[in-house]
Every structure is written in C-alpha cells, then in structure tokens.
Write an enzyme that holds these catalytic residues in place. Structure first.
Site, PDB file in Angstrom:
ATOM      1  N   ARG A  82     164.195 -39.952  10.039  1.00  0.00           N
ATOM      2  CA  ARG A  82     163.632 -38.700  10.647  1.00  0.00           C
ATOM      3  C   ARG A  82     163.026 -38.780  12.008  1.00  0.00           C
ATOM      4  O   ARG A  82     161.754 -39.838  11.917  1.00  0.00           O
ATOM      5  CB  ARG A  82     162.979 -38.073   9.599  1.00  0.00           C
ATOM      6  CG  ARG A  82     161.748 -36.939   9.897  1.00  0.00           C
ATOM      7  CD  ARG A  82     160.904 -36.656   8.200  1.00  0.00           C
ATOM      8  NE  ARG A  82     161.746 -36.539   7.185  1.00  0.00           N
ATOM      9  CZ  ARG A  82     161.306 -37.347   6.131  1.00  0.00           C
ATOM     10  NH1 ARG A  82     160.144 -37.452   5.637  1.00  0.00           N
ATOM     11  NH2 ARG A  82     161.786 -37.022   4.653  1.00  0.00           N
ATOM     12  N   ARG A 151     152.113 -37.668   8.322  1.00  0.00           N
ATOM     13  CA  ARG A 151     152.865 -37.111   8.626  1.00  0.00           C
ATOM     14  C   ARG A 151     153.239 -36.238  10.144  1.00  0.00           C
ATOM     15  O   ARG A 151     151.939 -36.180  10.593  1.00  0.00           O
ATOM     16  CB  ARG A 151     153.752 -36.467   7.481  1.00  0.00           C
ATOM     17  CG  ARG A 151     154.140 -37.721   6.661  1.00  0.00           C
ATOM     18  CD  ARG A 151     155.191 -38.575   5.882  1.00  0.00           C
ATOM     19  NE  ARG A 151     155.038 -39.812   5.221  1.00  0.00           N
ATOM     20  CZ  ARG A 151     155.995 -39.248   4.374  1.00  0.00           C
ATOM     21  NH1 ARG A 151     156.743 -38.457   4.509  1.00  0.00           N
ATOM     22  NH2 ARG A 151     155.968 -40.249   3.124  1.00  0.00           N
ATOM     23  N   LYS A 215     151.453 -40.553   1.210  1.00  0.00           N
ATOM     24  CA  LYS A 215     151.606 -39.497   2.358  1.00  0.00           C
ATOM     25  C   LYS A 215     150.785 -38.326   2.774  1.00  0.00           C
ATOM     26  O   LYS A 215     149.456 -38.315   1.903  1.00  0.00           O
ATOM     27  CB  LYS A 215     153.067 -38.895   2.423  1.00  0.00           C
ATOM     28  CG  LYS A 215     152.593 -38.014   1.600  1.00  0.00           C
ATOM     29  CD  LYS A 215     154.591 -37.287   0.936  1.00  0.00           C
ATOM     30  CE  LYS A 215     154.169 -36.598   0.015  1.00  0.00           C
ATOM     31  NZ  LYS A 215     155.859 -35.994  -0.820  1.00  0.00           N
ATOM     32  N   LYS A 217     149.240 -35.009   5.118  1.00  0.00           N
ATOM     33  CA  LYS A 217     150.213 -33.664   6.295  1.00  0.00           C
ATOM     34  C   LYS A 217     148.872 -32.916   6.726  1.00  0.00           C
ATOM     35  O   LYS A 217     147.669 -32.808   6.165  1.00  0.00           O
ATOM     36  CB  LYS A 217     151.287 -33.374   5.140  1.00  0.00           C
ATOM     37  CG  LYS A 217     151.960 -34.162   4.178  1.00  0.00           C
ATOM     38  CD  LYS A 217     153.315 -33.220   3.389  1.00  0.00           C
ATOM     39  CE  LYS A 217     154.490 -33.627   2.983  1.00  0.00           C
ATOM     40  NZ  LYS A 217     155.214 -33.696   2.164  1.00  0.00           N
ATOM     41  N   CYS A 436     165.761 -27.821  -0.564  1.00  0.00           N
ATOM     42  CA  CYS A 436     165.931 -29.149  -0.517  1.00  0.00           C
ATOM     43  C   CYS A 436     166.815 -29.599   0.300  1.00  0.00           C
ATOM     44  O   CYS A 436     167.469 -29.546  -0.606  1.00  0.00           O
ATOM     45  CB  CYS A 436     164.277 -30.360  -0.866  1.00  0.00           C
ATOM     46  SG  CYS A 436     165.240 -30.505  -2.688  1.00  0.00           S
ATOM     47  N   CYS A 442     169.219 -37.329  -1.572  1.00  0.00           N
ATOM     48  CA  CYS A 442     168.006 -38.350  -2.317  1.00  0.00           C
ATOM     49  C   CYS A 442     168.187 -38.962  -3.083  1.00  0.00           C
ATOM     50  O   CYS A 442     168.255 -38.532  -4.503  1.00  0.00           O
ATOM     51  CB  CYS A 442     167.095 -36.626  -2.392  1.00  0.00           C
ATOM     52  SG  CYS A 442     165.076 -36.869  -2.643  1.00  0.00           S
ATOM     53  N   CYS A 481     164.243 -31.973  -7.577  1.00  0.00           N
ATOM     54  CA  CYS A 481     162.954 -32.079  -8.455  1.00  0.00           C
ATOM     55  C   CYS A 481     161.854 -31.097  -8.090  1.00  0.00           C
ATOM     56  O   CYS A 481     161.418 -30.784  -7.320  1.00  0.00           O
ATOM     57  CB  CYS A 481     163.264 -33.387  -7.535  1.00  0.00           C
ATOM     58  SG  CYS A 481     162.148 -34.089  -6.630  1.00  0.00           S
ATOM     59  N   CYS A 485     159.095 -30.720  -1.672  1.00  0.00           N
ATOM     60  CA  CYS A 485     159.997 -30.757  -0.627  1.00  0.00           C
ATOM     61  C   CYS A 485     159.855 -29.690  -0.214  1.00  0.00           C
ATOM     62  O   CYS A 485     159.718 -29.052   1.682  1.00  0.00           O
ATOM     63  CB  CYS A 485     161.038 -32.159   0.044  1.00  0.00           C
ATOM     64  SG  CYS A 485     160.521 -33.298  -0.552  1.00  0.00           S
TER      65      CYS A 485
END
Length: 570
Positions: A82, A151, A215, A217, A436, A442, A481, A485
């Site tokens: 990414r 991120r 993470k 954001k 996603c 994934c 899931c 995302c």
C-alpha cells in the site's frame, strides 16, 4: 480529570505484538534475513508484524489453501503493498509507474482504497523490494501506510467542490509528513541506503520505541461534503472557512469502525466534536492527541487498543481537559457547519483557474479491464498524454483533475472509446456502494465482499426498478468481516460477513455519515437478504415522505432503533 489523575499513566502488561515492536530495533526486525530466505515464500511470524509499518501485509490465496495443503505444499504466499498518498493526489507519471508495477509484479490490477491509497495485490516475496523501489522512484513511498502509526491522511480531493480543497489537501500532507516514523529502517531495507559512519541510534520523538498501541487514522473534510467519512476517524478535522479562505477546523475525536463478534466491549463508534482550533494551532493539537493515545492507549489487549476505547475510558470531557493542559491550546466553541452527503460527486465540476475536475465511478476501487469496459487502458492513455492528474476519493472513486477547457473533449473521447464514460444506467445504489477486498486474499475475511457485491446489487436493482427507485441514492456497504475497512456501519444498508455466504444485515445509518446503523437480522444468506429487502424497499417507495432517505425511513417506521448521532461537546 484532575492534573494528578491526568498525569498518572496506565500500566499495561505488554501484548506479544508490543514485545515484537520493542525488539524490532526500530522496525528492522529480521526482515533482511526473511527476504533473503529462498526456501519459503513467507517471512518469519514476527516480521509479518514489522513489515506492516513498511506498508505491506503477508497474505495467501485462500481459494487455493485447501488444495495446496492436500498436496503438502505451503500456502501460496504473496504480499499486498500500500502506498501512502496524502489526500489521494497523484501525477500522470506516478500513475503510469503504478500501472506498470501492477502488471509487472502484481495481479494486473490497481486497488483504490477507502483511505485514498493505492494497493497492489499478489506481489511475491522476491519482488517486494523491486516494487517498493519502483514506487519510491516516483517520489512516493509505502512507509506508515500500515502498522501501529498514523496511516494515510485523507482529505477532499475534488477541487470542483470547494476553493479550500488545495489548502486542505496540502495540510493533509503536512500532517502525514509530520507524523511519519523517523527510523531509517525503511531506507536501509528497501532502498539499500547505508547508515552514516558511526550511525546514531534511531529516535522516534513522537512515537517512542513502541510506536502506537494500534493503527491511527486522520481525515479532513470540507462541508457540505463528508466524502472522507470524517467521523469514522481517530481524528476528524472539519474545515471552517471565511469566504473562500480556510481559517481553522472543528475537531472530532474517537471514531472507528472495527468490532469483534461476540465481544460486547468492542463496538463501532463515531467521533465526538470537541471544539474549534485555528489552522495555525491545528498541527500541534493533532500531535498532542496522537501522543495521548501513545501514553494512555491499551497495550495489553489489541482488541481494545484503538483510540476510541482510550477516549471512552478517560471520558470525552476529561480527555478534552487533558488535551488542553498538555498542548497549551484552549479549544474554542464549535463553529457552525452542515454535511449533506458522504458519497462521491460524479461528473464535471469547475474549480479554480477555470480548470475542470471529472468524478468517475470505479466499482469498489478496482482498476481493471473487463470486456468492453477497459478502465485500466483508458486511464493509462490519459496519463500518457498528461491532460489530468489523478485524485483518489474516500469512497473508492477517482477524480481526473486540473483539466483545461480545451482538453475536456479529448478526455471524454478516450473514456467513451474504452466504455468508461458516461455513467448512464448506473443505479443510485451501485454508485453509492463500497466493498472491502475480503476473499480471496484478506486473512481476516469470513465471507466475500468485493467479488460478490456487484452481483448482489444486480439482484437488488431488480427490486428497486419494480418500485421506481433505480435512480435514488442509497448507501450500501459490504465487508467480509467486522473490522470495518469498508465502513459498513455507515451504510443505510450494511452487510457484514459472518461465514461463507452469510451476513449480518444492518439498517438505518445517516446519509451524511453522522449516525451509525443498527443490527437488523443475523446470518442471512442471499435469499434471506433479498427477502428482507423485497419487503422493506416497497414500503419505502410507498410510505416515505418527500426527500426522506432510506436510513431515516427505517428509523421513523420503527423497523430499527436509532443509534445516537455525532455528539458535540464543544
């Protein structure tokens, strides 16, 4: 929170991942040895955590896992890479390199993500360094695109929507650069840069040796367009202007989508608005929020380590006091603003200096050629003649930017030639869909998303057509899931994978991204999903009030209970 309480830091028993970070020597780990091991397509277990900070995840082709296991072969390992793209803006030359890398080393497609970043899938271990070096050759990088750090910083990228876009996008890049890890490990491992003689020990003035608990954001949005879903971020900055001039931001904190099934202590959450800060103080305030999460975040249980849980544990009012005390900045009262939507705006919009911006639909962000729809070829041709730049949106879409009046016809001709434009025939549901990646790559996915949602939408479109709702905008989002995302908990129709072919159905989010949806039915297969919607959609067509959105309708009718909307304590 009293000053004494505010200064009393929690004590955690470090999780295994915390130990990996501690022992990684500032994100080096044993990556060099793992990459050199030709006996396997994988890297060591500890390095699978370390490599995230460098912008990559190890994955397998889950479609082949069972067959390869039967043949006593190791899983078909590959890597997702990414790129970090603040505000989602890239040049024609960058696009051409990214397109080439997808063909040369990846799956042949580019993925535009919900965080305005590029992803390449299917990169083999032996090609990781060459791919990252290729990205770096464009003056872009992958560091901090993943991992327990800040991120990619999102911001509205379509200058046709507001004259403030250039300044807001530039500030997104300033934040991103300011919060980058300072370790030289990335340059040593991927770019073959050597430390200077007597190389000094790395230091991380913002993150420290263990970086963040999870993470982090950040997104910026310019009302009335909430196209970055600003309230789903750890920090959301809502641009406030005077005329065409940016003067500051309303500050929202504590958003996040992820949850864990069966664990009630985890939940999606929208950010709370805590006040207003001038643009001159905004960067310092953002840094201090990150540092508070560094110091107070849960480092023992990663399922409870996102900033939203830190905020709820401290209390929003108490957090605000702590933030003002530590930063020396007193937040002002929240300034007036209004969001009207959180989807993309398609079609032509004129921005500053008489330049044009064209919003394009890219189904679930996958740039590829399929039959007569040759999106990848069309965009490559546009990049070659350098008539536009390329701007990713927060909804997996794309804006072709800075187009001169004289070049509009040329752009439309190429897009039409390859079946990309115009967007005639797209339903309001399909244009507002997000999915996603999910299966087959994934590792967290329980169910399909990107590969399945277009087919499901086709079947829902039949119901919409029967009720004269084809052109009505309805937000639908699907994930494989509950990690969120694709921000499924902000879909007026949200589908979250529970098992292969089974989804939880959520209803009732706000159209502008300021209210979460509510669980309606569990473990539905396709027949069950269509049955529920075949009952709800006709009711919506028949019983809605003028201009009423689907999410508002299901709440007004008591079909689901309303979730609290964004709180403003400023």
């Amino acid at each position: 929170m009293s000053e004494q309480q505010g200064n009393q830091l929690p004590q955690w028993k470090p999780s295994p991942v915390e130990h990996i970070k501690i022992n990684s020597d500032y994100l080096r780990g044993t990556l060099v040895d793992s990459l050199a091991d030709e006996l396997t397509g994988s890297i060591s277990p500890d390095d699978t955590q370390v490599i995230k900070f460098h912008g990559s995840y190890q994955q397998t082709d889950r479609d082949l896992d069972a067959e390869r296991k039967k043949q006593r072969l190791e899983p078909l390992y590959s890597f997702m890479i990414r790129a970090r793209v603040p505000a989602g803006i890239s040049t024609p030359d960058q696009w051409l390199v990214f397109d080439r890398l997808a063909d040369q080393y990846g799956s042949g497609t580019l993925k535009l993500t919900t965080r305005q970043a590029f992803q390449w899938h299917g990169i083999l271990k032996r090609d990781l360094k060459k791919t990252i070096q290729g990205i770096h050759s464009t003056l872009m990088d992958t560091i901090a695109a993943c991992g327990d750090v800040n991120r990619n910083v999102m911001a509205t990228s379509n200058e046709g929507l507001s004259p403030m876009v250039p300044e807001v996008a530039a500030f997104a890049k300033t934040i991103s650069d300011h919060l980058l890890p300072r370790t030289s490990a990335y340059h040593e491992i991927w770019l073959d840069k050597q430390l200077l003689a007597g190389g000094e020990k790395d230091e991380e003035p913002i993150y420290g040796k263990t970086y963040l608990p999870r993470k982090f954001k950040i997104a910026l949005a310019i009302p009335p367009y909430n196209d970055t879903d600003v309230f789903t971020n750890d920090i959301g900055l809502i641009a406030i202007g005077e005329g065409d001039r940016l003067v500051g931001f309303n500050v929202a904190v504590g958003g996040g989508m992820g949850m864990t099934f069966g664990m009630e202590s985890t939940y999606p959450r929208l950010a709370d608005v805590i006040g207003y800060v001038s643009k001159g103080d905004a960067l310092k305030l953002v840094e201090e929020i990150v540092k508070i999460q560094r110091d107070y975040g849960n480092r023992e249980n990663r399922k409870l380590s996102r900033f939203k849980y830190t905020l709820d544990r401290l209390g929003t009012e108490e957090f605000k006091q702590l933030l003002e005390q530590r930063s020396g900045i007193r937040l002002e009262s929240t300034r007036a603003y209004q969001f009207t939507q959180n989807g993309d705006v398609f079609g032509w919009k004129q921005g500053l200096h008489q330049r044009w911006f064209l919003g394009l639909f890219v189904e679930h962000g996958r740039v590829k050629d399929v039959g007569s729809y040759r999106l990848k070829t069309a965009l490559r041709e546009l990049a070659r003649i350098k008539v536009c730049d390329f701007r990713l949106t927060g909804n997996q879409g794309l804006v072709l930017g800075k187009i001169e009046e004289a070049d509009k016809v040329k752009v439309e001709k190429i897009l039409t030639q390859y079946g990309v434009w115009p967007h005639d025939g797209l339903s309001g549901l399909r244009k507002n869909a997000i999915a996603c990646v999910a299966l087959n790559t994934c590792t967290l996915a329980f169910a399909e998303a990107e590969r399945y949602l277009p087919t499901l939408i086709g079947k829902i479109e039949q119901i919409l057509s029967e009720n004269d709702l084809t052109n009505d905008d309805i937000l639908i989002r699907m994930t494989g899931c509950p990690n969120g995302c694709g921000r499924p908990f902000l879909g007026e129709i949200g589908l979250v994978g529970r098992a292969l072919g089974r989804y939880n159905l959520y209803l009732g989010a706000g159209f502008s991204g300021e209210r979460l949806n509510t669980l309606y039915k569990e473990m539905l297969d396709e027949e069950g999903i269509l049955q529920e919607l075949s009952e709800l959609i006709p009711r919506y067509a028949e019983e809605r009030t003028p201009g009423e959105r689907f999410g508002d309708f299901v709440i007004r009718k008591g079909i689901v209970a309303s979730k609290p909307e964004v709180k403003n304590i400023g």
